[in-house]
Motif scaffolding. Structure first.
Motif, PDB file in Angstrom:
ATOM      1  N   MET A  86     -27.823  -8.180  27.259  1.00 43.05           N
ATOM      2  CA  MET A  86     -27.355  -6.825  27.592  1.00 43.05           C
ATOM      3  C   MET A  86     -28.537  -5.975  28.021  1.00 43.05           C
ATOM      4  O   MET A  86     -29.575  -5.939  27.369  1.00 43.05           O
ATOM      5  CB  MET A  86     -26.684  -6.180  26.385  1.00 43.05           C
ATOM      6  CG  MET A  86     -26.109  -4.796  26.676  1.00 43.05           C
ATOM      7  SD  MET A  86     -25.449  -3.986  25.189  1.00 43.05           S
ATOM      8  CE  MET A  86     -26.983  -3.556  24.355  1.00 43.05           C
ATOM      9  N   SER A  87     -28.412  -5.284  29.154  1.00 45.01           N
ATOM     10  CA  SER A  87     -29.471  -4.421  29.647  1.00 45.01           C
ATOM     11  C   SER A  87     -29.142  -2.977  29.344  1.00 45.01           C
ATOM     12  O   SER A  87     -28.038  -2.636  28.919  1.00 45.01           O
ATOM     13  CB  SER A  87     -29.629  -4.599  31.172  1.00 45.01           C
ATOM     14  OG  SER A  87     -28.567  -3.960  31.846  1.00 45.01           O
ATOM     15  N   ALA A  88     -30.108  -2.098  29.622  1.00 50.37           N
ATOM     16  CA  ALA A  88     -29.879  -0.670  29.403  1.00 50.37           C
ATOM     17  C   ALA A  88     -28.811  -0.135  30.359  1.00 50.37           C
ATOM     18  O   ALA A  88     -28.194   0.892  30.108  1.00 50.37           O
ATOM     19  CB  ALA A  88     -31.187   0.102  29.604  1.00 50.37           C
ATOM     20  N   TRP A  89     -28.581  -0.858  31.475  1.00 53.59           N
ATOM     21  CA  TRP A  89     -27.618  -0.419  32.469  1.00 53.59           C
ATOM     22  C   TRP A  89     -26.277  -1.114  32.273  1.00 53.59           C
ATOM     23  O   TRP A  89     -25.305  -0.800  32.938  1.00 53.59           O
ATOM     24  CB  TRP A  89     -28.183  -0.725  33.848  1.00 53.59           C
ATOM     25  CG  TRP A  89     -27.500  -0.041  34.989  1.00 53.59           C
ATOM     26  CD1 TRP A  89     -26.904  -0.627  36.068  1.00 53.59           C
ATOM     27  CD2 TRP A  89     -27.371   1.367  35.211  1.00 53.59           C
ATOM     28  NE1 TRP A  89     -26.405   0.317  36.926  1.00 53.59           N
ATOM     29  CE2 TRP A  89     -26.683   1.555  36.429  1.00 53.59           C
ATOM     30  CE3 TRP A  89     -27.763   2.501  34.483  1.00 53.59           C
ATOM     31  CZ2 TRP A  89     -26.386   2.812  36.945  1.00 53.59           C
ATOM     32  CZ3 TRP A  89     -27.468   3.756  34.997  1.00 53.59           C
ATOM     33  CH2 TRP A  89     -26.792   3.891  36.209  1.00 53.59           C
ATOM     34  N   LEU A  90     -26.220  -2.127  31.397  1.00 52.75           N
ATOM     35  CA  LEU A  90     -25.005  -2.900  31.195  1.00 52.75           C
ATOM     36  C   LEU A  90     -24.646  -2.940  29.715  1.00 52.75           C
ATOM     37  O   LEU A  90     -24.712  -3.971  29.068  1.00 52.75           O
ATOM     38  CB  LEU A  90     -25.195  -4.320  31.744  1.00 52.75           C
ATOM     39  CG  LEU A  90     -23.991  -5.266  31.740  1.00 52.75           C
ATOM     40  CD1 LEU A  90     -22.846  -4.671  32.524  1.00 52.75           C
ATOM     41  CD2 LEU A  90     -24.387  -6.624  32.297  1.00 52.75           C
ATOM     42  N   PHE A 124     -19.531   8.389  33.823  1.00 53.72           N
ATOM     43  CA  PHE A 124     -19.213   8.112  32.424  1.00 53.72           C
ATOM     44  C   PHE A 124     -20.445   7.441  31.817  1.00 53.72           C
ATOM     45  O   PHE A 124     -20.596   6.219  31.909  1.00 53.72           O
ATOM     46  CB  PHE A 124     -17.982   7.200  32.316  1.00 53.72           C
ATOM     47  CG  PHE A 124     -16.736   7.810  32.902  1.00 53.72           C
ATOM     48  CD1 PHE A 124     -16.067   8.829  32.239  1.00 53.72           C
ATOM     49  CD2 PHE A 124     -16.234   7.369  34.116  1.00 53.72           C
ATOM     50  CE1 PHE A 124     -14.913   9.401  32.775  1.00 53.72           C
ATOM     51  CE2 PHE A 124     -15.088   7.924  34.655  1.00 53.72           C
ATOM     52  CZ  PHE A 124     -14.428   8.936  33.993  1.00 53.72           C
ATOM     53  N   PRO A 125     -21.349   8.223  31.222  1.00 52.54           N
ATOM     54  CA  PRO A 125     -22.653   7.685  30.813  1.00 52.54           C
ATOM     55  C   PRO A 125     -22.624   6.668  29.672  1.00 52.54           C
ATOM     56  O   PRO A 125     -23.655   6.056  29.388  1.00 52.54           O
ATOM     57  CB  PRO A 125     -23.433   8.943  30.391  1.00 52.54           C
ATOM     58  CG  PRO A 125     -22.735  10.072  31.049  1.00 52.54           C
ATOM     59  CD  PRO A 125     -21.297   9.673  31.059  1.00 52.54           C
ATOM     60  N   GLU A 126     -21.477   6.485  29.014  1.00 52.98           N
ATOM     61  CA  GLU A 126     -21.416   5.444  27.984  1.00 52.98           C
ATOM     62  C   GLU A 126     -21.543   4.055  28.604  1.00 52.98           C
ATOM     63  O   GLU A 126     -21.918   3.100  27.927  1.00 52.98           O
ATOM     64  CB  GLU A 126     -20.097   5.539  27.212  1.00 52.98           C
ATOM     65  CG  GLU A 126     -20.013   6.723  26.277  1.00 52.98           C
ATOM     66  CD  GLU A 126     -18.610   6.930  25.740  1.00 52.98           C
ATOM     67  OE1 GLU A 126     -18.466   7.070  24.512  1.00 52.98           O
ATOM     68  OE2 GLU A 126     -17.657   6.956  26.540  1.00 52.98           O
ATOM     69  N   GLY A 127     -21.218   3.953  29.902  1.00 47.75           N
ATOM     70  CA  GLY A 127     -21.385   2.690  30.609  1.00 47.75           C
ATOM     71  C   GLY A 127     -20.299   1.680  30.369  1.00 47.75           C
ATOM     72  O   GLY A 127     -20.288   0.616  30.973  1.00 47.75           O
ATOM     73  N   SER A 128     -19.378   1.986  29.477  1.00 48.61           N
ATOM     74  CA  SER A 128     -18.281   1.084  29.146  1.00 48.61           C
ATOM     75  C   SER A 128     -17.182   1.904  28.499  1.00 48.61           C
ATOM     76  O   SER A 128     -17.443   2.987  27.966  1.00 48.61           O
ATOM     77  CB  SER A 128     -18.752  -0.020  28.193  1.00 48.61           C
ATOM     78  OG  SER A 128     -17.706  -0.898  27.854  1.00 48.61           O
ATOM     79  N   THR A 129     -15.959   1.403  28.548  1.00 50.45           N
ATOM     80  CA  THR A 129     -14.863   2.119  27.886  1.00 50.45           C
ATOM     81  C   THR A 129     -14.844   1.808  26.395  1.00 50.45           C
ATOM     82  O   THR A 129     -15.137   0.694  25.966  1.00 50.45           O
ATOM     83  CB  THR A 129     -13.507   1.729  28.503  1.00 50.45           C
ATOM     84  OG1 THR A 129     -13.401   0.310  28.550  1.00 50.45           O
ATOM     85  CG2 THR A 129     -13.351   2.298  29.892  1.00 50.45           C
TER      86      THR A 129
END
Length: 276
Positions: A1-5, A162-167
């Motif tokens: 997991m990356s900071a962007w994913l 949506f800065p959380e990057g995921s729901t």
């Protein structure tokens, strides 16, 4: 997991309230709702060539119509005025419904994952609508993505993310990732935080309370989520428009992201199974 994913622990089986089998007599209503959503999306695609000539007020109403067509009532509270000009609009992320809800606050260019391009109907609409797509699998693409967002903001465009990057399902929420806030700092534009939540209306035999029925998480399919929303009775989307954060008040993106992060809610969760 990356900071962007980033990834959320939420899954349909563990987190999402699944309606009971829908009575046959209620199926036509659900189908009618989904047909209405599809027709509104198609109308949006047809009008896209008009671009900026479409009044912003009409775009906001169209976004609300999409949510209402799905059988969801909308309640908007908080700040009555949203800044004009370049603006970074940010919100927590629970559902596909969040996209039209955020655009109903102020029409904006969305920041979205590249996978959205492949969605039926919504994918072409997003691509033609100027969505800023991000390749979440390539961390090296992050500086270029931030630069493109910064350029759009400097041109006076509103950009929504949506800065959380995921729901997340709504019971818990993720941490706002900092990268997109760097664009707001570089462009020296305000940040408009919005908090989205979903609740059930009180009615015979049930209490009002927060619900995860609208959540679109994990390996959930868009079709399954659409059907769940269309068959959930008394679903309400609550949109809290918080006070805008003016430029220059935060020294770095970490501080700015923390200030924009909505407070963790502590709702009285209900697990009542409902159908429309």
């Amino acid at each position: 997991m990356s900071a962007w994913l980033p990834s959320a622990p939420c899954t349909p089986r563990a987190c999402v309230e699944t309606p009971a089998a829908v009575p046959a007599r209620l199926v036509p209503r659900a189908v009618l709702r989904l047909t209405g959503v599809a027709l509104l999306l198609l109308a949006g695609i047809a009008l896209l060539p008009l671009g900026g000539r479409i009044p912003a007020g009409l775009v906001r109403r169209w976004c609300r119509w999409i949510v209402r067509a799905a059988g969801v009532r909308v309640r908007v509270t908080g700040a009555t005025a949203v800044p004009t000009g370049g603006l970074l609009l940010v919100a927590n992320h629970i559902s596909w419904l969040d996209i039209p809800l955020l655009a109903a606050v102020r029409p904006a260019r969305m920041v979205a994952k590249t996978e959205v391009r492949r969605w039926p109907v919504a994918g072409p609409l997003a691509a033609r609508g100027g969505v800023l797509f991000i390749d979440r699998d390539r961390l090296r693409a992050l500086p270029d993505t931030v630069a493109r967002i910064t350029h759009a903001l400097r041109e006076g465009t509103a950009v929504a993310a949506f800065p959380e990057g995921s729901t997340w399902c709504g019971r818990a929420q993720g941490t706002f990732r900092r990268a997109v806030f760097q664009a707001a700092l570089d462009a020296r534009v305000p940040v408009q935080p919005v908090r989205i939540a979903y609740r059930l209306a009180a009615g015979p035999g049930r209490d009002a309370g927060a619900t995860t029925a609208a959540a679109f998480v994990g390996d959930d399919t868009l079709l399954a989520s659409l059907w769940r929303v269309a068959t959930t009775r008394g679903l309400i989307a609550e949109v809290e428009v918080r006070a805008p954060i003016p430029p220059g008040g935060h020294p770095d993106r970490r501080s700015l992201a923390r200030s924009a992060q909505p407070p963790e809610a502590a709702p009285a969760w209900t697990h009542t199974v409902l159908v429309a």
